[in-house]
Scaffold this active site. Sequence first.
Site, PDB file in Angstrom:
ATOM      1  N   ARG A 168       0.828  -1.217   0.000  1.00 48.55           N
ATOM      2  CA  ARG A 168       0.000   0.000   0.000  1.00 48.55           C
ATOM      3  C   ARG A 168       0.859   1.263   0.000  1.00 48.55           C
ATOM      4  O   ARG A 168       0.561   2.240   0.688  1.00 48.55           O
ATOM      5  CB  ARG A 168      -0.950   0.038   1.217  1.00 48.55           C
ATOM      6  CG  ARG A 168      -1.971  -1.072   1.278  1.00 48.55           C
ATOM      7  CD  ARG A 168      -2.978  -0.982   0.136  1.00 48.55           C
ATOM      8  NE  ARG A 168      -4.036  -1.949   0.301  1.00 48.55           N
ATOM      9  CZ  ARG A 168      -3.962  -3.224  -0.077  1.00 48.55           C
ATOM     10  NH1 ARG A 168      -2.865  -3.666  -0.675  1.00 48.55           N
ATOM     11  NH2 ARG A 168      -4.982  -4.035   0.115  1.00 48.55           N
ATOM     12  N   SER A 242     -10.316  -0.679   3.885  1.00 49.85           N
ATOM     13  CA  SER A 242      -9.541  -0.971   5.101  1.00 49.85           C
ATOM     14  C   SER A 242      -9.024   0.341   5.691  1.00 49.85           C
ATOM     15  O   SER A 242      -8.419   1.133   4.980  1.00 49.85           O
ATOM     16  CB  SER A 242      -8.336  -1.848   4.785  1.00 49.85           C
ATOM     17  OG  SER A 242      -8.741  -3.060   4.210  1.00 49.85           O
ATOM     18  N   GLU A 338      -4.511   3.690   6.787  1.00 44.05           N
ATOM     19  CA  GLU A 338      -4.231   3.445   5.379  1.00 44.05           C
ATOM     20  C   GLU A 338      -4.660   4.631   4.505  1.00 44.05           C
ATOM     21  O   GLU A 338      -3.893   5.038   3.640  1.00 44.05           O
ATOM     22  CB  GLU A 338      -4.958   2.147   4.977  1.00 44.05           C
ATOM     23  CG  GLU A 338      -4.250   1.344   3.930  1.00 44.05           C
ATOM     24  CD  GLU A 338      -4.972   1.481   2.623  1.00 44.05           C
ATOM     25  OE1 GLU A 338      -4.387   2.104   1.724  1.00 44.05           O
ATOM     26  OE2 GLU A 338      -6.084   0.986   2.492  1.00 44.05           O
TER      27      GLU A 338
HETATM   28  N1  EPU Z   1     -10.600 -10.975  10.713  1.00 45.15           N
HETATM   29  C1  EPU Z   1     -11.226 -11.126  11.928  1.00 45.15           C
HETATM   30  N2  EPU Z   1     -12.152 -10.187  12.288  1.00 45.15           N
HETATM   31  C2  EPU Z   1     -12.456  -9.139  11.493  1.00 45.15           C
HETATM   32  C3  EPU Z   1     -11.812  -8.990  10.261  1.00 45.15           C
HETATM   33  C4  EPU Z   1     -10.877  -9.928   9.890  1.00 45.15           C
HETATM   34  O1  EPU Z   1     -10.981 -12.051  12.671  1.00 45.15           O
HETATM   35  O2  EPU Z   1     -13.303  -8.330  11.873  1.00 45.15           O
HETATM   36  C5  EPU Z   1      -9.653 -12.011  10.274  1.00 45.15           C
HETATM   37  C6  EPU Z   1     -10.261 -12.818   9.133  1.00 45.15           C
HETATM   38  O3  EPU Z   1     -11.014 -13.888   9.593  1.00 45.15           O
HETATM   39  C7  EPU Z   1      -9.047 -13.260   8.372  1.00 45.15           C
HETATM   40  C8  EPU Z   1      -8.037 -12.156   8.614  1.00 45.15           C
HETATM   41  O4  EPU Z   1      -8.510 -11.401   9.725  1.00 45.15           O
HETATM   42  O5  EPU Z   1      -8.528 -14.457   8.902  1.00 45.15           O
HETATM   43  C9  EPU Z   1      -7.826 -11.269   7.387  1.00 45.15           C
HETATM   44  O6  EPU Z   1      -9.073 -10.720   6.980  1.00 45.15           O
HETATM   45  P1  EPU Z   1      -9.444 -10.527   5.433  1.00 45.15           P
HETATM   46  O7  EPU Z   1      -9.199 -11.767   4.684  1.00 45.15           O
HETATM   47  O8  EPU Z   1     -10.789  -9.910   5.383  1.00 45.15           O
HETATM   48  O9  EPU Z   1      -8.370  -9.535   4.853  1.00 45.15           O
HETATM   49  P2  EPU Z   1      -7.705  -8.214   5.500  1.00 45.15           P
HETATM   50  O10 EPU Z   1      -6.293  -8.551   5.863  1.00 45.15           O
HETATM   51  O11 EPU Z   1      -8.574  -7.672   6.561  1.00 45.15           O
HETATM   52  C10 EPU Z   1      -6.716  -7.337   3.253  1.00 45.15           C
HETATM   53  C11 EPU Z   1      -6.677  -6.021   2.507  1.00 45.15           C
HETATM   54  C12 EPU Z   1      -7.995  -5.798   1.774  1.00 45.15           C
HETATM   55  C13 EPU Z   1      -8.211  -6.950   0.797  1.00 45.15           C
HETATM   56  C14 EPU Z   1      -8.216  -8.271   1.582  1.00 45.15           C
HETATM   57  C15 EPU Z   1      -8.313  -9.467   0.672  1.00 45.15           C
HETATM   58  C16 EPU Z   1      -5.244  -4.496   3.764  1.00 45.15           C
HETATM   59  C17 EPU Z   1      -5.167  -3.319   4.671  1.00 45.15           C
HETATM   60  N3  EPU Z   1      -6.459  -4.923   3.451  1.00 45.15           N
HETATM   61  O12 EPU Z   1      -7.721  -7.225   4.242  1.00 45.15           O
HETATM   62  O13 EPU Z   1      -7.858  -4.598   1.041  1.00 45.15           O
HETATM   63  O14 EPU Z   1      -9.441  -6.797   0.106  1.00 45.15           O
HETATM   64  O15 EPU Z   1      -6.981  -8.398   2.342  1.00 45.15           O
HETATM   65  O16 EPU Z   1      -7.102  -9.659  -0.001  1.00 45.15           O
HETATM   66  O17 EPU Z   1      -4.206  -5.012   3.353  1.00 45.15           O
HETATM   67  C18 EPU Z   1      -8.191  -2.224   1.291  1.00 45.15           C
HETATM   68  O18 EPU Z   1      -6.964  -2.102   1.249  1.00 45.15           O
HETATM   69  O19 EPU Z   1      -8.949  -1.216   1.415  1.00 45.15           O
HETATM   70  C19 EPU Z   1      -8.774  -3.565   1.257  1.00 45.15           C
HETATM   71  C20 EPU Z   1     -10.088  -3.770   1.422  1.00 45.15           C
END
Ligand code: EPU
Length: 342
Positions: A168, A242, A338
């Site tokens: 990012r 995010s 972010e």
């Molecule tokens: N999780 C929780 N509780 C929550 C949210 C997440 O326990 O409330 C756990 C999920 O179960 C999962 C882990 O955290 O095991 C990761 O969650 P998720 O797969 O939703 O992905 P993320 O790391 O929260 C990142 C990117 C997103 C992108 C997704 C999918 C960043 C900051 N965010 O989110 O990008 O869509 O992976 O690849 O890197 C963005 O940048 O705006 C964005 C939406």
Amino acid sequence: MHSALLIERGISLKPYNTFGLPAMAQTMVRIGSEADVRRVVDHPELGRAPKFVLGGGSNLVITQDVERCVLKMEIKGCRLLETRDDAWIVEVGAGERWHDTVAWCIEHGLPGLENMALIPGTVGAAPVQNIGAYGLELKDRFESLDAVDLTTGRTVTLDATVCRFGYRDSIFKHELAGKSVITKVRLRLPRPWQPMLGYLELERKMTETGITAPDARQVFDWICAVRRAKLPDPAVIGNAGSFFKNPVVTAEQCRDIIGRDPEIVHYPMPDGTFKLAAGWLIDACGWKGKTIGHAGVYDKQALVLVNRGDAIGAEVLTLARAIQESVYGRFGIRLEPEPVVL
Ligand code: EPU
């Protein structure tokens, strides 16, 4: 055709940021071509004024009126520029919506962007924060971009090395912040196409449907369904995706946290560090679904802050700080926002 610049004054930015936060721009100019950028540079009043480039406003928290001259990016156009043995090169105007571009490519038999479907924002903003999702980042599909220097009015073509893409992150958030305007982006879609299905949610879709060799359209549809199920549509609930970056910690820090919280979601990185799921950390602190003032934590994804209706930027920041404090208090980790805060 040589048309004059249309300078708008006292414009509400509420419709131009996906969080739906209220603020005014003193001056706004719509940029429909590279020539428009040069007209701004040559303009007696605007030429020297500090500037802010506004794309889809989807990665923005506006907390006050904007004094800088807002350049609203509206350069359009999407075409297949070149077909090479090992890739298709697609050239896109910075003002096109990213998702429309992904959809256009799929419709024209140009697969490779489908894992990044439904990411809000414009094509010009994509390299700035090196957007990414489901195992793919912009840098993995990047050929080059054109940018106009806001001091000299000259157009330069920059390759990936110059853009210094990180998680990012890019040079446009640092040395080149406010200094140039991205006008065109060239995407590189590798041939032959290979699906990227290594993400848990995609594996789940394959098991559910029994489709083990999906085409690009199928992956596109799955990604859209996965995102719609857990991320709020900014047209309905104001948000900026995010709100925090996933923090990266050393192996030692990671072991220490796992010792106390064995459930923590963590991913090993190629350089030996670990990326932690910020959404999990925030969720573990009990924030999911909570509200402070008119700003809240989305109930299906704790990493996304939302506008519960008529929120102002200061309320979003108050909520963000409260979250940062509780995550720091419990895990000793500082979450970094972010979006760009104005
Ligand atoms: N999780 C929780 N509780 C929550 C949210 C997440 O326990 O409330 C756990 C999920 O179960 C999962 C882990 O955290 O095991 C990761 O969650 P998720 O797969 O939703 O992905 P993320 O790391 O929260 C990142 C990117 C997103 C992108 C997704 C999918 C960043 C900051 N965010 O989110 O990008 O869509 O992976 O690849 O890197 C963005 O940048 O705006 C964005 C939406």
